[in-house]
Scaffold this active site. Structure first.
Site, mmCIF file in Angstrom:
data_model
loop_
_atom_site.group_PDB
_atom_site.id
_atom_site.type_symbol
_atom_site.label_atom_id
_atom_site.label_comp_id
_atom_site.label_asym_id
_atom_site.label_seq_id
_atom_site.Cartn_x
_atom_site.Cartn_y
_atom_site.Cartn_z
ATOM 1 C CD GLN A 66 24.717 8.722 -39.414
ATOM 2 O OE1 GLN A 66 24.077 9.579 -38.816
ATOM 3 N NE2 GLN A 66 25.994 8.876 -39.708
ATOM 4 N N GLY A 67 22.455 4.210 -39.690
ATOM 5 C CA GLY A 67 22.582 3.193 -38.652
ATOM 6 C C GLY A 67 23.989 3.143 -38.096
ATOM 7 C CE1 TYR A 68 27.379 5.016 -40.528
ATOM 8 C CE2 TYR A 68 28.798 6.664 -39.548
ATOM 9 C CZ TYR A 68 28.437 5.903 -40.631
ATOM 10 O OH TYR A 68 29.117 6.017 -41.809
ATOM 11 C CB SER A 69 24.366 6.006 -32.337
ATOM 12 O OG SER A 69 25.130 7.150 -32.636
ATOM 13 C CB SER A 82 17.666 11.333 -37.348
ATOM 14 O OG SER A 82 18.368 11.758 -36.198
ATOM 15 C CD GLU A 104 26.328 12.988 -38.950
ATOM 16 O OE1 GLU A 104 25.342 13.012 -38.209
ATOM 17 O OE2 GLU A 104 27.136 12.039 -38.984
ATOM 18 C CG ASN A 129 30.187 20.044 -29.813
ATOM 19 O OD1 ASN A 129 29.876 19.385 -30.813
ATOM 20 N ND2 ASN A 129 29.772 21.277 -29.631
ATOM 21 C CD GLU A 130 31.366 17.004 -24.514
ATOM 22 O OE1 GLU A 130 30.743 17.794 -23.786
ATOM 23 O OE2 GLU A 130 30.851 16.441 -25.505
#
Length: 397
Positions: free
Chosen positions: A126-129, A161, A244, A383-384
């Site tokens: 996954q190429g998100y962050s 990951s 996810e 979670n925030e």
């Protein structure tokens, strides 16, 4: 909601239980139950065993090569596999990009990618962050400029990951720098063997290197690898993140780790009584079991809704409680094991404890699992951020 399993549900659960016990390789089971590091081949071998049985894609409809199982059947399957010591099925293809392609991809992408996901012929990441664009994903800066029949991609992704194993990455890229942040993003499918891609491992607390930096330097991506419409990637990203976050609940892992916790607590201690005899320990275990039951009911409700209207703010609730509950179980395991959990070193554990087995077995690896579980409250949107999503949904009602 009917909380009682029907005779058909029980028969299905027993069928899954028998199959997993008969077909899960002992070497893989021992690694999972011992909290040891799994290699690529461990995941691939188990996925191909499930695929051969017709169970390679529990959450997919039959027309795309899935099982067509009900929400409850998928839940029972996940729990039975986890409790037996099976590795999780890699979610990046099955639970993330797969559902996105089914809903937003074209027929050519269906034919090219979906069957290969189920057969574990492709490994996706996954190429998100990005640095500076994790939870604030709309701030991503990786750019894709269209030049004729391809895009040229430049930028960096981080915390990717299992990128060291992947041969494909689904990647959010900025295709319009003039539009508002969410409106100028597209979703590309990129072959990891394309020239210009560099993967650099990041070592995490437990000593593993399963998250990575991924660099793109003038990487050429065919236009046919664009998912859906250009600049509509934010819609697809939100859809994917709903899937996810539902999976991050880790209910099967909660059941497995609770069994291990009870094993630790009921074991005889040198010079003393089992800790289960302590009322305070029993109360903490009982509270966690009630929390697992509540999480189970929430998961079934959210999963049922997701099949009809997509996962909403409820998926954020599930992500928060599931990730925190996994951490709470791991923390109590450490408390129960006490000094037996101290001697932790990944290389030593991988070597079979160097001739010494803790009592009870796998006690030392509990520390690694505790450290590994610092991640779930961060990935998939911290979670925030999930609490902000929930608050916004309430205020908009």
């Amino acid at each position: 909601m009917n909380l009682n399993y029907s005779p058909e549900d029980i028969a299905f659960r027993d069928e899954v239980r028998r199959f997993v016990r008969a077909n899960l390789p002992d070497a893989i089971r021992d690694k999972v139950l011992g909290h040891q590091h799994l290699e690529r081949e461990d995941f691939v071998q188990w996925q191909r065993i499930l695929h051969a049985r017709g169970w390679g894609a529990p959450g997919w409809p039959v027309e795309f090569g899935g099982t067509g199982w009900t929400t409850l059947q998928r839940h029972l399957f996940e729990v039975e596999c986890a409790v037996a010591g099976a590795p999780r099925q890699m979610p990046f293809g099955l639970s993330m990009i797969g559902p996105v392609l089914m809903k937003f991809g074209n027929s050519a992408q269906h034919q090219r990618f979906l069957a290969r996901i189920v057969a574990s012929e492709d490994w996706w990441c996954q190429g998100y962050s990005e640095p500076g664009a994790g939870s604030d994903l709309a701030s991503l800066k990786t750019r894709a400029v269209r030049e004729g029949d391809h895009y040229v991609v430049n930028g960096q992704k981080t915390w990717t990951s299992y990128a060291q194993y992947a041969n494909w990455i689904f990647c959010l890229v900025r295709t319009d720098s003039q539009a508002k942040p969410q409106a100028g993003i597209s979703l590309l499918l990129i072959d990891m063997n394309t020239p210009g891609i560099t993967v650099r491992p990041i070592e995490t607390l437990e000593g593993a290197c399963d998250v990575n930096e991924v660099w793109f330097d003038d990487v050429k991506v065919p236009v046919e690898n664009l998912v859906g419409e250009e600049n509509a990637g934010w819609t697809y990203a939100k859809y994917l993140l709903g899937h996810e976050r539902t999976g991050i609940a880790g209910l099967g892992n909660c059941h497995r780790e609770m069994q291990l916790l009870k094993t630790f607590a009921t074991g005889a201690r040198a010079g003393g009584q089992p800790l289960i005899d302590d009322m305070r320990v029993r109360e903490r275990i009982a509270r966690l079991e009630m929390e697992i039951m509540a999480l189970e009911m929430l998961l079934l409700r959210v999963a049922t809704q997701a099949r009809s209207k997509g996962a909403g703010a409820e998926a954020s609730i599930l992500k928060i409680r599931g990730s925190e509950l996994q951490q709470e179980i791991a923390a109590l395991q450490l408390d129960v094991m006490g000094p037996d959990a101290w001697p932790y070193a990944p290389s030593w554990l991988a070597g079979g404890y160097d001739g010494w087995t803790p009592a009870p077995a796998h006690a030392a690896a509990v520390t690694g699992n505790y450290l590994e579980l610092r991640k779930p409250t961060i990935y998939g949107g911290t979670n925030e951020v999930q609490r902000e999503i929930i608050a916004k949904a309430i205020l908009e009602q």
